[in-house]
Write a protein that holds these residues in place. Structure first.
Motif, PDB file in Angstrom:
ATOM      1  N   GLU A 108     -48.553 -38.232  18.036  1.00 36.52           N
ATOM      2  CA  GLU A 108     -48.823 -36.794  18.136  1.00 36.52           C
ATOM      3  C   GLU A 108     -48.911 -36.165  16.753  1.00 36.52           C
ATOM      4  OE1 GLU A 108     -49.700 -35.093  20.693  1.00 36.52           O
ATOM      5  OE2 GLU A 108     -49.425 -36.713  22.152  1.00 36.52           O
ATOM      6  N   ARG A 109     -48.049 -36.607  15.831  1.00 38.55           N
ATOM      7  CA  ARG A 109     -48.131 -36.099  14.455  1.00 38.55           C
ATOM      8  C   ARG A 109     -49.477 -36.479  13.840  1.00 38.55           C
ATOM      9  NH1 ARG A 109     -44.700 -38.360  10.812  1.00 38.55           N
ATOM     10  NH2 ARG A 109     -44.938 -36.553   9.458  1.00 38.55           N
ATOM     11  N   MET A 110     -49.904 -37.725  14.093  1.00 37.71           N
ATOM     12  CA  MET A 110     -51.196 -38.164  13.579  1.00 37.71           C
ATOM     13  C   MET A 110     -52.325 -37.349  14.193  1.00 37.71           C
ATOM     14  SD  MET A 110     -52.988 -41.951  13.692  1.00 37.71           S
ATOM     15  CE  MET A 110     -53.490 -41.861  15.418  1.00 37.71           C
ATOM     16  N   LEU A 113     -52.760 -34.002  12.515  1.00 37.00           N
ATOM     17  CA  LEU A 113     -53.429 -34.104  11.218  1.00 37.00           C
ATOM     18  C   LEU A 113     -54.926 -34.326  11.398  1.00 37.00           C
ATOM     19  CD1 LEU A 113     -53.360 -34.329   8.120  1.00 37.00           C
ATOM     20  CD2 LEU A 113     -52.887 -36.780   8.399  1.00 37.00           C
ATOM     21  N   VAL A 114     -55.295 -35.182  12.339  1.00 35.06           N
ATOM     22  CA  VAL A 114     -56.712 -35.456  12.604  1.00 35.06           C
ATOM     23  C   VAL A 114     -57.434 -34.172  12.993  1.00 35.06           C
ATOM     24  CG1 VAL A 114     -58.305 -36.609  14.204  1.00 35.06           C
ATOM     25  CG2 VAL A 114     -56.392 -37.883  13.208  1.00 35.06           C
ATOM     26  N   GLY A 120     -61.634 -28.570   9.509  1.00 42.28           N
ATOM     27  CA  GLY A 120     -61.856 -28.063   8.153  1.00 42.28           C
ATOM     28  C   GLY A 120     -60.701 -27.233   7.650  1.00 42.28           C
ATOM     29  N   GLN A 121     -59.506 -27.478   8.207  1.00 50.17           N
ATOM     30  CA  GLN A 121     -58.329 -26.685   7.843  1.00 50.17           C
ATOM     31  C   GLN A 121     -57.393 -27.408   6.881  1.00 50.17           C
ATOM     32  OE1 GLN A 121     -56.628 -25.740  11.644  1.00 50.17           O
ATOM     33  NE2 GLN A 121     -58.212 -24.238  12.168  1.00 50.17           N
ATOM     34  N   TRP A 241     -42.070 -42.891  -4.145  1.00 46.66           N
ATOM     35  CA  TRP A 241     -43.409 -42.913  -4.740  1.00 46.66           C
ATOM     36  C   TRP A 241     -43.969 -41.505  -4.907  1.00 46.66           C
ATOM     37  CZ3 TRP A 241     -48.613 -41.871  -4.281  1.00 46.66           C
ATOM     38  CH2 TRP A 241     -49.483 -42.652  -5.040  1.00 46.66           C
ATOM     39  N   GLY A 242     -43.493 -40.585  -4.058  1.00 44.20           N
ATOM     40  CA  GLY A 242     -43.943 -39.199  -4.160  1.00 44.20           C
ATOM     41  C   GLY A 242     -44.620 -38.667  -2.921  1.00 44.20           C
ATOM     42  N   ILE A 243     -44.583 -39.429  -1.819  1.00 46.31           N
ATOM     43  CA  ILE A 243     -45.191 -38.960  -0.572  1.00 46.31           C
ATOM     44  C   ILE A 243     -44.270 -37.932   0.083  1.00 46.31           C
ATOM     45  CG2 ILE A 243     -46.112 -39.626   1.673  1.00 46.31           C
ATOM     46  CD1 ILE A 243     -47.657 -40.815  -0.654  1.00 46.31           C
ATOM     47  N   HIS A 244     -44.780 -36.752   0.355  1.00 48.68           N
ATOM     48  CA  HIS A 244     -43.993 -35.699   0.993  1.00 48.68           C
ATOM     49  C   HIS A 244     -43.601 -36.125   2.407  1.00 48.68           C
ATOM     50  CE1 HIS A 244     -42.961 -31.779   2.719  1.00 48.68           C
ATOM     51  NE2 HIS A 244     -42.815 -31.341   1.465  1.00 48.68           N
ATOM     52  N   PRO A 245     -42.392 -35.817   2.857  1.00 46.70           N
ATOM     53  CA  PRO A 245     -41.960 -36.187   4.213  1.00 46.70           C
ATOM     54  C   PRO A 245     -42.935 -35.753   5.310  1.00 46.70           C
ATOM     55  CG  PRO A 245     -40.087 -35.390   2.963  1.00 46.70           C
ATOM     56  CD  PRO A 245     -41.296 -35.174   2.093  1.00 46.70           C
ATOM     57  N   ASP A 246     -43.595 -34.616   5.131  1.00 41.49           N
ATOM     58  CA  ASP A 246     -44.558 -34.155   6.134  1.00 41.49           C
ATOM     59  C   ASP A 246     -45.789 -35.053   6.197  1.00 41.49           C
ATOM     60  OD1 ASP A 246     -42.911 -32.052   6.629  1.00 41.49           O
ATOM     61  OD2 ASP A 246     -44.112 -30.555   5.540  1.00 41.49           O
ATOM     62  N   ARG A 247     -45.994 -35.850   5.163  1.00 40.92           N
ATOM     63  CA  ARG A 247     -47.189 -36.707   5.095  1.00 40.92           C
ATOM     64  C   ARG A 247     -46.836 -38.179   5.277  1.00 40.92           C
ATOM     65  NH1 ARG A 247     -48.818 -32.418   5.918  1.00 40.92           N
ATOM     66  NH2 ARG A 247     -50.081 -31.074   4.550  1.00 40.92           N
ATOM     67  N   GLN A 248     -45.632 -38.452   5.753  1.00 39.88           N
ATOM     68  CA  GLN A 248     -45.195 -39.821   6.026  1.00 39.88           C
ATOM     69  C   GLN A 248     -45.298 -40.114   7.522  1.00 39.88           C
ATOM     70  OE1 GLN A 248     -41.221 -40.394   4.492  1.00 39.88           O
ATOM     71  NE2 GLN A 248     -41.760 -39.684   2.428  1.00 39.88           N
ATOM     72  N   PHE A 249     -46.014 -41.186   7.856  1.00 43.70           N
ATOM     73  CA  PHE A 249     -46.133 -41.633   9.237  1.00 43.70           C
ATOM     74  C   PHE A 249     -45.463 -42.994   9.372  1.00 43.70           C
ATOM     75  CE2 PHE A 249     -49.576 -38.699   8.490  1.00 43.70           C
ATOM     76  CZ  PHE A 249     -49.530 -37.881   9.623  1.00 43.70           C
ATOM     77  N   LEU A 250     -44.647 -43.133  10.398  1.00 46.60           N
ATOM     78  CA  LEU A 250     -43.801 -44.318  10.515  1.00 46.60           C
ATOM     79  C   LEU A 250     -44.398 -45.361  11.436  1.00 46.60           C
ATOM     80  CD1 LEU A 250     -40.273 -42.637  10.779  1.00 46.60           C
ATOM     81  CD2 LEU A 250     -41.554 -43.312   8.725  1.00 46.60           C
ATOM     82  N   MET A 251     -44.179 -46.629  11.077  1.00 44.68           N
ATOM     83  CA  MET A 251     -44.389 -47.739  11.988  1.00 44.68           C
ATOM     84  C   MET A 251     -43.081 -48.518  12.040  1.00 44.68           C
ATOM     85  SD  MET A 251     -47.046 -49.993   9.693  1.00 44.68           S
ATOM     86  CE  MET A 251     -47.085 -51.347  10.855  1.00 44.68           C
ATOM     87  N   TRP A 252     -43.086 -49.648  12.712  1.00 46.31           N
ATOM     88  CA  TRP A 252     -41.837 -50.323  13.005  1.00 46.31           C
ATOM     89  C   TRP A 252     -41.897 -51.793  12.613  1.00 46.31           C
ATOM     90  CZ3 TRP A 252     -44.634 -46.987  15.871  1.00 46.31           C
ATOM     91  CH2 TRP A 252     -44.048 -45.730  16.134  1.00 46.31           C
ATOM     92  N   GLU A 253     -40.728 -52.371  12.335  1.00 46.60           N
ATOM     93  CA  GLU A 253     -40.657 -53.773  11.936  1.00 46.60           C
ATOM     94  C   GLU A 253     -41.191 -54.703  13.026  1.00 46.60           C
ATOM     95  OE1 GLU A 253     -40.077 -55.031   9.146  1.00 46.60           O
ATOM     96  OE2 GLU A 253     -39.129 -53.431   8.011  1.00 46.60           O
ATOM     97  N   TRP A 254     -41.154 -54.241  14.275  1.00 47.43           N
ATOM     98  CA  TRP A 254     -41.615 -55.095  15.377  1.00 47.43           C
ATOM     99  C   TRP A 254     -43.139 -55.072  15.557  1.00 47.43           C
ATOM    100  CZ3 TRP A 254     -43.763 -51.455  18.441  1.00 47.43           C
ATOM    101  CH2 TRP A 254     -43.129 -50.207  18.584  1.00 47.43           C
TER     102      TRP A 254
END
Length: 539
Positions: A108-110, A113-114, A120-121, A241-254
């Motif tokens: 949903e976060r992704m 952003l899409v 164009g926002q 590295w400098g990525i803002h938390p709002d621009r971080q998308f998570l995946m999982w070790e599995w």
């Protein structure tokens, strides 16, 4: 009768003889939703198929399928589950509600952003609208999104401003150098895709574009915030590295890298085909998941495809497999399958830590069919290698729903028919060779024009290449790989063979950079090459 005995019998039987059975196509083809698998041109009969299905049952494939679709750590060498299937569970799925909520929270976060970018926002540091998105990744973080975005190019959504998606993966900087000359820093967004956020190839490219951006736009934090997003399991490294938390998308070790395109690693896909398109893509894969879990073995497409591969590799001793799509949009599909199959099943150690005593994964290669016909089909038809093949094609290419053509609609449809005709002709020629000629014709045929035939192949037809059917097709091959891993008793979800090369490269890099001169642990060949490289670079 044992499977090998059946195979030995069939080795001396030409495919043209097997086709004396007029009902062979109906007996050896299966369909599911938008996919049809024709395996009648494989060197099989009903006895061999029955024996292969019995082998799958003896190896407890049904139990392994249940274990795959659970939270069990079937990736035993890394003590992880392999739950890529969870990435495409629908939101209303009841079995694992916590898992579903976790996955969909990121999706949903992704999606937000899409939609922001499409409208164009989304703006860069100077307030200009983003018009170019560059995916920086390697392996599964590059091949999967690249393959799918190219394959689904006809389904690119309309955006407020034209949006271009680019891919960078090579560590030598060649792709990046060419690309940066074409882009404007003010309107470019970079996606850093790295499961570990430690892959040197990816981070080297990321460092270069960060320097490029800051040189043009300054060192303000807003540059990092507005021009970078990242997808990783490693929050600490993304933040450092400098990525803002709002621009971080998570995946999982599995999630293995080669299985990750269903996660936010698929952001370039969603940017290409839109949120609804991406949801359809996931739905197609989930549909294949359901089929894999529930269909009887003899009607189960992943099981049939997987066991046919076992038959060719282990019983007919065919050690190479060609993937031949007859659709230019699937240009990168063979490359994608190379990683999926060879990184997964290119193993020689069983789950019990003993060496295998049989052949595992064949060498997978291929190309879009029309190009391949003018490249390596000579070897397929008249060479000395036994090769199995998968032909892949969409039944329908151009539809009024997708396109509106003026004067050239008939011509484009005719071109599609030309591609289909070649697809069918090549699989037919591989199967039957010159056997279809009369005795008189054969007698007059020069040896250099003779086609042996008897090269086995399967044909996969898609009703149409769209997000849903492509999702189904990819999931089909994922599960094929798993089926074969069960038969070969190997773990398809680790890739230790990749890791050591990275470690040795990290040992050599400081020497090339002049930060170390210790070469005591290196062999004489590597020492000699390093000295040559240092001499040339210093000269």
């Amino acid at each position: 009768m044992k499977i090998q005995q059946l195979a030995d019998q069939l080795k001396s039987v030409n495919l043209s003889t097997l086709f004396n059975d007029s009902d062979r196509f109906n007996e050896f083809s299966q369909s599911f939703e938008g996919l049809t698998l024709d395996f009648s041109k494989q060197r099989i009969n009903q006895d061999s198929v029955n024996s292969l299905m019995n082998l799958a049952k003896e190896k407890q494939l049904d139990d392994w399928i249940q274990r795959l679709f659970s939270k069990e750590c079937i990736n035993d060498t890394e003590q992880r589950a392999a739950m890529h299937w969870a990435l495409r569970l629908p939101k209303e799925h009841q079995k694992y509600p916590d898992l579903v909520n976790e996955v969909h929270a990121q999706l949903e976060r992704m999606y937000r952003l899409v939609e922001q970018i499409h409208a164009g926002q989304y703006r860069g540091a100077t307030g200009e609208v983003v018009t170019d998105v560059v995916n920086i990744g390697v392996g599964g973080s590059d091949l999967g999104p690249l393959m799918v975005t190219h394959a689904l190019s006809d389904f690119k959504v309309k955006t407020t401003k034209p949006l271009s998606i680019h891919f960078v993966s090579t560590m030598d900087g060649s792709q990046l150098s060419d690309l940066l000359h074409q882009l404007r820093p003010e309107t470019t967004l970079f996606i850093i895709s790295s499961k570990s956020f430690g892959t040197i190839d990816t981070l080297s490219n990321a460092e270069t574009v960060r320097a490029w951006l800051m040189k043009a736009l300054g060192h303000d934090q807003i540059v990092l915030h507005n021009h970078f997003v990242a997808v990783s399991t490693n929050i600490e490294k993304m933040t450092a590295w400098g990525i803002h938390p709002d621009r971080q998308f998570l995946m999982w070790e599995w999630v293995g890298g080669r299985y990750s395109l269903w996660s936010c690693i698929g952001l370039p896909i969603a940017l290409t085909i839109g949120v609804e398109g991406f949801k359809n893509f996931l739905a197609g894969a989930h549909s294949m998941d359901e089929h894999f879990q529930s269909a009887p073995f003899s009607e189960n497409l992943p099981i049939l495809l997987g066991m046919l591969g076992v038959w060719n590799t282990n019983y007919l001793n065919i050690q190479t497999h060609a993937v031949l799509p007859y659709d230019g949009r699937m240009k990168y599909f063979a490359s994608y399958l190379q990683q999926l199959e060879m990184e997964s099943n290119g193993k020689s150690i069983q789950r019990d830590q003993t060496e295998v005593t049989w052949t595992t994964c064949p060498i997978v290669w291929g190309e879009v069919g029309p190009n391949a016909q003018h490249a390596f089909y000579q070897l397929l038809h008249q060479g000395t290698q036994a090769v199995s093949s998968d032909f892949i094609a969409p039944i329908q290419r151009y539809t009024a729903k997708q396109f509106t053509y003026a004067d050239n609609e008939d011509e484009l449809i005719e071109q599609h028919h030309l591609a289909l005709a070649n697809c069918l002709a090549q699989s037919r020629l591989l199967a039957f060779g010159s056997q279809s000629l009369s005795e008189d014709e054969l007698a007059q045929l020069p040896k250099y024009q003779y086609y042996e035939g008897n090269q086995p192949s399967s044909t996969l037809l898609l009703d149409e290449l769209n997000p849903r059917t492509l999702g189904m097709l990819i999931a089909l091959y994922e599960h094929k790989v798993f089926v074969q891993s069960v038969i070969w008793n190997i773990n398809p979800f680790d890739q230790w063979g990749v890791e050591k090369g990275k470690a040795i490269a990290n040992q050599i890099l400081p020497i090339l950079n002049g930060e170390s001169d210790s070469m005591d642990e290196l062999d004489v060949s590597t020492k000699g090459l390093i000295q040559l490289l240092l001499g040339k670079s210093n000269g």
